[in-house]
Write an enzyme that holds these catalytic residues in place. Sequence first.
Site, PDB file in Angstrom:
ATOM      1  CG  HIS A  50      -0.287  -0.182   2.514  1.00 16.73           C
ATOM      2  ND1 HIS A  50       0.225  -1.394   2.919  1.00 16.73           N
ATOM      3  CD2 HIS A  50      -0.017   0.691   3.500  1.00 16.73           C
ATOM      4  CE1 HIS A  50       0.757  -1.253   4.122  1.00 16.73           C
ATOM      5  NE2 HIS A  50       0.634   0.002   4.496  1.00 16.73           N
ATOM      6  N   GLY A  51       0.292   2.365  -0.296  1.00 12.17           N
ATOM      7  CA  GLY A  51       1.056   3.593  -0.444  1.00 12.17           C
ATOM      8  C   GLY A  51       1.423   4.240   0.878  1.00 12.17           C
TER       9      GLY A  51
END
Length: 143
Positions: free
Chosen positions: A62-63
């Site tokens: 995920h970012g």
Amino acid sequence: MPVLTIEQITTDPRATTKDEAIQEAADALVAAGAVTPEYADSMREREASVSTYMGNLLAIPHGTNEAKDSILDSALSVARYETPLDWDGNEVRFVIGIAGKDGGHLEILSKIAIVFADEDEVAKLVAAPDAEAILALLGDVND
């Protein structure tokens, strides 16, 4: 809108490396309309600072928090690999890309963690014949 649909699940991904798998996860989130293409770079930044390997054959790339401008909507992508990927020395069969709008990823992450903490559930996911069966097992993420 559900965070996980049948279109966001693949049982025949192409990646053979961690980096390729992160790109596939990002591409699936882009295709779902959840993130902009720049989100992939943010996923790589996150991975460089802390591994997203979660145990029980699962990685959840995920970012970074700074990537929130590239998140358009909350969504998941799920890829099941027949041949385990090497994720920093760990075997990974499931790569779940995640994008959470306005902090929505924490609740989604906890629902995924509950499923993957149960080895019987992980075995069912490994044995699931198709994307429909995987969606049925992970469907609680949409509640």
